[in-house]
Design an enzyme around this catalytic site. Structure first.
Site, mmCIF file in Angstrom:
data_model
loop_
_atom_site.group_PDB
_atom_site.id
_atom_site.type_symbol
_atom_site.label_atom_id
_atom_site.label_comp_id
_atom_site.label_asym_id
_atom_site.label_seq_id
_atom_site.Cartn_x
_atom_site.Cartn_y
_atom_site.Cartn_z
ATOM 1 N N LYS A 22 1.264 -1.434 -0.109
ATOM 2 C CA LYS A 22 0.158 0.018 0.335
ATOM 3 C C LYS A 22 1.143 1.423 0.150
ATOM 4 C CE LYS A 22 -1.376 1.764 4.172
ATOM 5 N NZ LYS A 22 -1.020 3.330 4.410
ATOM 6 N N ASN A 23 2.186 1.162 0.019
ATOM 7 C CA ASN A 23 2.387 2.354 0.886
ATOM 8 C C ASN A 23 3.998 2.703 -0.503
ATOM 9 O OD1 ASN A 23 1.453 2.729 3.591
ATOM 10 N ND2 ASN A 23 2.390 2.382 5.014
ATOM 11 N N ARG A 94 -4.938 10.662 3.809
ATOM 12 C CA ARG A 94 -3.504 11.173 3.734
ATOM 13 C C ARG A 94 -2.578 10.752 2.814
ATOM 14 N NH1 ARG A 94 -0.323 13.569 8.126
ATOM 15 N NH2 ARG A 94 1.422 13.698 7.653
ATOM 16 N N ASP A 118 -4.740 12.152 12.287
ATOM 17 C CA ASP A 118 -5.189 10.868 12.798
ATOM 18 C C ASP A 118 -4.823 10.267 13.553
ATOM 19 O OD1 ASP A 118 -2.902 9.838 12.333
ATOM 20 O OD2 ASP A 118 -3.041 10.137 10.640
ATOM 21 N N ASP A 307 4.793 0.728 12.308
ATOM 22 C CA ASP A 307 3.437 -0.447 11.318
ATOM 23 C C ASP A 307 2.600 -1.843 11.968
ATOM 24 O OD1 ASP A 307 2.700 1.988 10.064
ATOM 25 O OD2 ASP A 307 2.732 1.098 8.414
ATOM 26 N N LEU A 329 8.468 7.283 16.924
ATOM 27 C CA LEU A 329 7.184 7.511 15.722
ATOM 28 C C LEU A 329 5.887 8.434 15.645
ATOM 29 C CD1 LEU A 329 9.594 5.527 13.907
ATOM 30 C CD2 LEU A 329 8.831 6.316 12.105
HETATM 31 N N1 EPU Z 1 6.861 14.130 10.333
HETATM 32 C C1 EPU Z 1 7.073 15.731 10.768
HETATM 33 N N2 EPU Z 1 6.759 16.613 9.492
HETATM 34 C C2 EPU Z 1 6.931 15.895 8.125
HETATM 35 C C3 EPU Z 1 6.803 14.763 8.052
HETATM 36 C C4 EPU Z 1 6.627 13.448 9.171
HETATM 37 O O1 EPU Z 1 6.974 16.059 11.420
HETATM 38 O O2 EPU Z 1 6.963 17.370 7.429
HETATM 39 C C5 EPU Z 1 6.992 13.416 11.260
HETATM 40 C C6 EPU Z 1 5.445 12.826 11.578
HETATM 41 O O3 EPU Z 1 4.805 13.382 12.250
HETATM 42 C C7 EPU Z 1 5.493 11.486 12.415
HETATM 43 C C8 EPU Z 1 7.379 10.808 11.384
HETATM 44 O O4 EPU Z 1 7.623 12.463 10.802
HETATM 45 O O5 EPU Z 1 5.779 11.591 13.570
HETATM 46 C C9 EPU Z 1 7.144 10.060 10.827
HETATM 47 O O6 EPU Z 1 6.407 10.551 9.674
HETATM 48 P P1 EPU Z 1 6.570 10.090 7.856
HETATM 49 O O7 EPU Z 1 6.490 11.330 6.776
HETATM 50 O O8 EPU Z 1 7.712 9.592 7.981
HETATM 51 O O9 EPU Z 1 5.373 9.024 7.891
HETATM 52 P P2 EPU Z 1 4.120 9.019 6.304
HETATM 53 O O10 EPU Z 1 4.999 9.020 4.990
HETATM 54 O O11 EPU Z 1 3.310 9.965 7.132
HETATM 55 C C10 EPU Z 1 3.974 6.612 6.547
HETATM 56 C C11 EPU Z 1 3.603 5.457 6.019
HETATM 57 C C12 EPU Z 1 3.190 5.471 7.546
HETATM 58 C C13 EPU Z 1 3.748 4.384 8.430
HETATM 59 C C14 EPU Z 1 5.217 5.584 7.847
HETATM 60 C C15 EPU Z 1 6.527 5.182 8.986
HETATM 61 C C16 EPU Z 1 2.449 6.112 3.706
HETATM 62 C C17 EPU Z 1 1.354 6.369 2.531
HETATM 63 N N3 EPU Z 1 1.906 6.038 4.778
HETATM 64 O O12 EPU Z 1 3.395 7.634 6.763
HETATM 65 O O13 EPU Z 1 2.260 4.112 7.370
HETATM 66 O O14 EPU Z 1 3.519 4.903 9.309
HETATM 67 O O15 EPU Z 1 5.507 6.020 6.867
HETATM 68 O O16 EPU Z 1 6.257 4.444 8.038
HETATM 69 O O17 EPU Z 1 3.423 5.642 3.639
HETATM 70 C C18 EPU Z 1 0.429 2.587 7.719
HETATM 71 O O18 EPU Z 1 0.568 2.304 6.654
HETATM 72 O O19 EPU Z 1 -0.972 1.635 8.540
HETATM 73 C C19 EPU Z 1 1.209 3.837 7.639
HETATM 74 C C20 EPU Z 1 1.088 4.797 9.225
#
Ligand code: EPU
Length: 430
Positions: A22-23, A94, A118, A307, A329
């Protein structure tokens, strides 16, 4: 309202096939926006988030067809796509934010609704915004939308991320492929899904060095071309099955994933007492009679994935001895703990640590999924609970797990999806 109803007691046995992550798939679909013409993505899982992304791309003017059986999405991207991603879709998923980088780079502007917080944490987007600004875009917040503008195109820059954010890495690497000159992005995420998107961008004509490392160097190109690309196998879904096999004392072969993407996970499962055999694109997991408690800290890849955090807590809740989970995280993934407690799990949360004392049996109860992973972990916990567990919030599970109930039935579980009246309607009616 739909529920997943699980009757505890089965030991899972047989094999499951995992499709694309998915990701990864959602970001690959967004990346097609970088080139005019028809791209196809294969190994696409049949999950709700893909359908939301199909719709988002259609509303941007793309023509999208999805063969759900074959797992292929074909996307025809017009010369001038639309640039607005509405709140209605972004709030449903998201990951829609990943169109921000490609639209700004290719069209010179983008308007993407802010997804908001969320169920697993506040999840900032400051790194997406500041990175695009360093590439020369202006990005402002207006009426709940990120409005990015770069009428003269983006320009290469040196960017250092404060944190290896998965989403920011993806948005910025996509944007940099069409920026003029060289972009260096330091401290990037190194997840297999990042490698997957970089490989797709290279196949589209981008020049990227350092793929799979913490520093990506991107030489901008004037244009990219469409491509056929395959989604990397879903290591989180595969990991979920590996935990299910371990917790139920089962014997499950998991096909369609590169086991090296699960190195740390396999190490922890072995410490819990599982026997794991790996092959090129599969693994076989045999669970012990009763797992032993494990200590896990979540970290960006190659660390233990956040995850799979709910599965660690669920495993520890029925393990011999005690276990610990440190979440590094997302600050709010603990909602799952309250639900697991309804099944009799003994978990104490202290800051970002959860201390879990194993009990010999959980006891079935109604519980509610608060996010995708929590939902799947509650269903798995139901397999090791005495009696019946009813998991509501099934829509969360459908966002990330393809045919979970059917797959569980194939592995010998007693499980069904049932339609029940909404409890609020019932109460109001009385
Ligand atoms: N963060 C910031 N600022 C930013 C970006 C991130 O503070 O500009 C912080 C977030 O608040 C969080 C941490 O950094 O605390 C990690 O965020 P990241 O950006 O790495 O995660 P994401 O891209 O929002 C993806 C996956 C998540 C997975 C995380 C970490 C997708 C669609 N989602 O989220 O997947 O947990 O990376 O590996 O790719 C899931 O599949 O259930 C899921 C939540």
């Amino acid at each position: 309202m739909e529920l997943v109803r699980v009757t505890g007691g089965a030991s899972l046995s047989g094999s499951v096939r995992v499709r694309g992550a998915k990701n990864s798939v959602l970001k690959l679909m967004a990346a097609t926006l970088l080139a005019e013409g028809r791209s196809t993505i294969s190994n696409v899982p049949d999950i709700v988030d893909v359908r939301i992304m199909n719709e988002l791309l259609r509303r941007l003017g793309c023509s999208v067809t999805h063969d759900r059986e074959q797992g292929v999405v074909a996307i025809d991207v017009p010369r001038s796509p639309g640039v607005r991603a509405d709140y209605e879709l972004v709030r449903a998923m998201r990951a829609s934010i990943c169109v921000l980088g490609p639209l700004t780079a290719r069209c010179g502007s983008a308007e993407v609704a802010l997804p908001g917080g969320d169920a697993i944490g506040s999840r900032g987007l400051d790194l997406h915004q500041s990175g695009l600004e360093m590439l020369g875009a202006t990005v402002r917040l207006s009426h709940g939308y990120f409005v990015a503008s770069a009428p003269d195109g983006l320009t290469g820059a040196d960017i250092r991320l404060d944190f290896p954010s998965v989403g920011a890495t993806e948005n910025l690497v996509m944007a940099a492929t069409l920026a003029s000159g060289t972009t260096v992005i330091d401290n990037v995420a190194r997840e297999p899904e990042i490698v997957n998107i970089c490989e797709m961008l290279v196949a589209m004509g981008a020049r990227i060095d350092g793929i799979g490392t913490s520093r990506l160097t991107v030489e901008g190109a004037a244009s990219l071309h469409p491509v056929d690309h395959e989604v990397v196998g879903d290591r989180i879904v595969a990991g979920s099955w590996a935990f299910a096999a371990t917790m139920t004392g089962g014997d499950v072969r998991i096909d369609g994933v590169n086991p090296s993407h699960l190195d740390v996970v396999i190490e922890k499962l072995e410490l819990a007492g599982a026997t794991v055999e790996t092959a090129e694109a599969s693994l076989r997991v045999r669970g012990p009679k009763r797992p032993v408690g494990i200590r896990v800290s979540t970290l960006p890849y190659p660390g233990f994935p956040t995850d799979l955090q709910p599965f660690v807590i669920a495993l520890n809740s029925i393990a011999e001895g005690s276990g610990m989970l440190t979440e590094n995280l997302f600050e709010a993934r603990w909602r799952f703990v309250r639900e697991l407690a309804r099944l009799g799990a003994k978990v104490r949360v202290d800051g970002h640590h959860a201390l879990i004392s194993g009990v010999t049996k959980l006891s079935g109860a109604p519980v509610e999924a608060s996010d995708i992973r929590a939902g799947a972990a509650l269903v798995i916990a139901g397999l090791v609970a005495e009696g019946v567990t009813e998991v509501s919030g099934v829509d969360h599970i459908d966002r990330g797990y393809e045919h979970l109930v059917e797959q569980l039935l194939n592995l010998g579980a007693t499980v069904e999806r049932v339609e029940v009246p909404d409890p609020v309607d019932v109460v109001l009616h009385e």
